[in-house]
Write an enzyme that holds these catalytic residues in place. Structure first.
Site, PDB file in Angstrom:
ATOM      1  N   GLU A  76       0.817  -1.226   0.000  1.00  0.00           N
ATOM      2  CA  GLU A  76       0.000   0.000   0.000  1.00  0.00           C
ATOM      3  C   GLU A  76       0.844   1.267   0.000  1.00  0.00           C
ATOM      4  OE1 GLU A  76      -3.695   2.121   2.432  1.00  0.00           O
ATOM      5  OE2 GLU A  76      -2.931   0.176   3.074  1.00  0.00           O
ATOM      6  N   LYS A  93      -8.625  -0.650   0.865  1.00  0.00           N
ATOM      7  CA  LYS A  93      -9.709  -1.086   1.749  1.00  0.00           C
ATOM      8  C   LYS A  93     -10.491  -2.141   1.001  1.00  0.00           C
ATOM      9  CE  LYS A  93      -9.339   0.413   5.738  1.00  0.00           C
ATOM     10  NZ  LYS A  93      -9.097  -0.632   6.748  1.00  0.00           N
TER      11      LYS A  93
END
Length: 390
Positions: free
Chosen positions: A166, A182
């Site tokens: 990420e 997410k």
């Protein structure tokens, strides 16, 4: 630990020759190449290195794969049965219920609830100190990641190896970009409506964070809920981009964006308060930031410190290896399902670090630990549950 000289590794970059270390992010606007590790709780270590050179990625140049394998051979991982969790399944699911109650009361919309696992480390080869750079090579071979990094500063209490997928912040001049993740599932076909709703919620939070220090109207979302495959799982990933206002430096940028919204919740201040009430261990570099800043070229790439290991040498008897895992809790969350998501995220990484990972393959339907989560239910030879530390 005399043989553990300071160094930092990022994809294609190796930095050596430590010049200075500071906790002041304003130094990142000065000169030189910096490695950065920011703990979730706010401690920041910025280390400037004198020598930075490029190396081929593992397997892409003559002898490169052999060099990585030689580094990996120096790693001695923890006993697979020795992992201990800061929260057991009952405590974690209780926390999920508490978060849902706080959502129902209107206190918060989403909270990222995490637990930290740890296990004692055996000595390295010949009785030497365990080396986080050797672990980083093991991760490179067994769980490659787009934002993999190593920062080894033993004298400053920083020994971190991350296999992060990420992006927290990428900077090129005045352009800044974030890539919040997410939504996690075993395959691209297993995402739930809750996953996409959660992603959109956090994208809005990141937009607001960057909007505080970016030119009005410049914050955009070039990609929303894109599916990215990773070893053993898949993620929903979005991209948020903006143009910094004149005079905006690293202190202002970090003050606006840190901690990363994808690992806190929304609203961020309320989520952080609930995290402080429920979590029983400090996150440290997990859910913080790990990466580099080239102050001369005004470029940078900082990852969110997920899929991250760090060595704690302050343990009572011998060094410990630590690793964090968590899940985003919303009103639509199922407590058992969220526990299983934390298991899924940890499963392969713990097996790789403990030396029990087999060939990469999809997980079982419904994620790891479809039963009580206390045994090896996926052939990895290690459970993410561990024993609970109360």
């Amino acid at each position: 630990m005399r043989d553990l000289v300071p160094l930092a590794r990022f994809h294609g970059l190796v930095a050596t020759g430590l010049r200075d270390v500071t906790a002041d992010p304003a130094a990142l606007d000065s000169t030189g190449f910096w490695a950065v590790v920011a703990d979730f709780e706010g401690r920041t270590v910025c280390a400037r290195f004198a020598d930075v050179h490029r190396t081929p990625r593992s397997g892409t140049g003559p002898g490169t794969g052999a060099a990585t394998a030689a580094r990996a051979a120096r790693w001695r991982g923890p006993d697979p049965a020795a992992w201990t969790s800061s929260m057991d399944r009952a405590a974690y699911e209780s926390g999920v219920h508490t978060v849902r109650a706080r959502i129902a009361a209107g206190d918060v919309y989403q909270v990222n609830l995490c637990r930290v696992l740890h296990a004692p480390l055996p000595p390295g080869p010949g009785g030497g100190a365990p080396d986080v750079d050797a672990l980083a090579a093991v991760l490179e071979l067994g769980n490659p990641a787009p934002y993999a990094a190593t920062v080894r500063l033993p004298s400053h209490g920083v020994e971190v190896a991350t296999a992060s997928p990420e992006l927290f912040l990428r900077r090129s001049g005045t352009t800044v970009e974030s890539g919040p993740i997410k939504g996690t599932a075993t395959t691209a076909d297993d995402f739930l409506p809750k996953d996409r709703a959660e992603n959109v919620m956090i994208v809005d939070l990141v937009r607001n964070d960057l909007g505080r220090i970016c030119e009005t109207g410049s914050v955009t979302v070039p990609a929303l809920c894109a599916v990215e495959p990773h070893p053993g799982l898949a993620h929903l990933v979005s991209t948020v981009r903006g143009e910094l206002r004149p005079g905006t430096g690293w202190p202002e940028l970090l003050a606006a964006a840190f901690p990363p919204g994808s690992v806190t919740g929304a609203p961020k201040t309320s989520a952080l308060r609930i995290i402080g009430e429920l979590e029983t261990a400090l996150r440290g570099p997990y859910c913080g930031a790990v990466g580099w800043v080239d102050a001369d070229r005004r470029t940078a790439a900082l990852a969110v410190g997920i899929r991250t290991f760090w060595i704690d040498r302050d343990a009572a008897d011998r060094p410990e290896l630590r690793f964090g895992t968590g899940a985003g809790i919303t009103w639509g969350s199922d407590a058992a399902g969220e526990w299983e998501e934390t298991e899924l995220k940890a499963r392969r990484l713990l097996a790789v670090a403990s030396g029990t990972a087999g060939p990469e393959r999809p997980g079982p339907p419904g994620g790891i630990g479809a039963g009580d989560g206390t045994g090896d239910r996926n052939g990895s030879g290690v459970s993410a549950s561990g024993r609970s530390q109360r």
